[in-house]
Design an enzyme around this catalytic site. Structure first.
Site, mmCIF file in Angstrom:
data_model
loop_
_atom_site.group_PDB
_atom_site.id
_atom_site.type_symbol
_atom_site.label_atom_id
_atom_site.label_comp_id
_atom_site.label_asym_id
_atom_site.label_seq_id
_atom_site.Cartn_x
_atom_site.Cartn_y
_atom_site.Cartn_z
ATOM 1 N N CYS A 1 0.851 -1.187 0.000
ATOM 2 C CA CYS A 1 0.000 0.000 0.000
ATOM 3 C C CYS A 1 0.889 1.240 0.000
ATOM 4 O O CYS A 1 1.772 1.375 0.841
ATOM 5 C CB CYS A 1 -0.897 -0.017 1.238
ATOM 6 S SG CYS A 1 -1.904 1.473 1.438
ATOM 7 N N CYS B 1 0.456 3.270 3.448
ATOM 8 C CA CYS B 1 0.933 2.828 4.768
ATOM 9 C C CYS B 1 2.024 1.759 4.727
ATOM 10 O O CYS B 1 2.582 1.415 5.764
ATOM 11 C CB CYS B 1 -0.233 2.312 5.607
ATOM 12 S SG CYS B 1 -0.864 0.693 5.116
ATOM 13 N N CYS C 1 -7.170 -1.373 1.637
ATOM 14 C CA CYS C 1 -6.093 -1.839 2.499
ATOM 15 C C CYS C 1 -6.673 -2.084 3.884
ATOM 16 O O CYS C 1 -7.316 -1.207 4.458
ATOM 17 C CB CYS C 1 -4.983 -0.788 2.562
ATOM 18 S SG CYS C 1 -3.673 -1.187 3.753
ATOM 19 N N CYS D 1 -4.986 0.490 6.661
ATOM 20 C CA CYS D 1 -5.270 1.926 6.744
ATOM 21 C C CYS D 1 -6.586 2.342 6.081
ATOM 22 O O CYS D 1 -6.970 3.504 6.149
ATOM 23 C CB CYS D 1 -4.115 2.736 6.156
ATOM 24 S SG CYS D 1 -3.948 2.628 4.362
ATOM 25 N N CYS E 1 -8.535 -5.795 -9.560
ATOM 26 C CA CYS E 1 -8.170 -4.722 -10.485
ATOM 27 C C CYS E 1 -7.743 -3.532 -9.626
ATOM 28 O O CYS E 1 -8.573 -2.855 -9.031
ATOM 29 C CB CYS E 1 -9.395 -4.406 -11.336
ATOM 30 S SG CYS E 1 -9.127 -3.177 -12.596
#
Length: 135
Positions: free
Chosen positions: A48, A51, A97, A100, A122
Site C-alpha cells: 500500500c 501505509c 487496504c 489503513c 483490479c
C-alpha cells in the site's frame, strides 16, 4: 471501521501527492493503461502506497489486458478488506487496504480468466509501491 493506521485527512493530504490522495483516500480511479505497474513483470511485493502494508505479490499478478494491474489473490487473506460499492450506479466490490482503509481498486469474479481463484483484483497502480525481489 477502525484501522491500525488512522490519520486526520489533513495529514493524508500532506503525506500523499494530490493524485495519490484522490485515489487512496477519495476512491478515485486512475485512467486505464497509464499506471506504472500495468505491464510490469518484475518479481516482488506490492505494498500500500499510503501505509506500506504488503498486499500482493508478483506471483499472483497476471495480464488481464484491462488497463490496470491485476492479481488473482492478495498476499494474505487479511491484507485487504472488501466492501460493497454502489457509487457508479451498479454494485461492485471495492478493495481496501485492511491496515489503513485506503482505496485500492475493485475485485471481479466469474470473468473466465485461467487463474486459481477466477477473481481479478483490479488495482490502481498509484495505490501500490513495488519492492522488487533481490536477485
Amino acid at each position: 471501521m477502525t484501522y491500525d493506521i488512522e490519520k486526520p485527512d489533513e495529514q493524508w493530504r500532506a503525506e500523499l501527492t494530490p493524485a495519490e490522495y484522490q485515489v487512496l483516500r477519495r476512491a478515485a480511479t486512475e485512467r486505464p493503461f497509464t499506471g506504472e505497474y500495468t505491464d510490469t513483470k518484475a518479481k516482488g511485493v506490492y505494498a500500500c502506497r499510503a501505509c506500506g502494508a504488503e498486499l500482493f505479490t508478483s506471483a499472483e499478478k497476471f495480464d488481464s489486458r484491462c488497463g490496470w494491474p491485476s492479481f488473482y489473490d492478495p498476499k494474505d487473506s487479511d491484507a485487504v478488506e472488501l466492501a460493497e460499492d454502489r457509487s457508479y450506479g451498479t454494485v461492485q466490490t471495492e478493495v481496501r487496504c485492511a491496515r489503513c482503509g485506503s482505496h485500492l481498486g475493485h475485485v471481479f469474479e466469474g470473468e473466465g480468466f485461467a487463474t486459481p481463484t477466477d477473481q481479478r483484483y483490479c488495482i490502481n497502480s498509484i495505490s501500490l509501491s513495488l519492492t522488487p525481489d533481490e536477485s
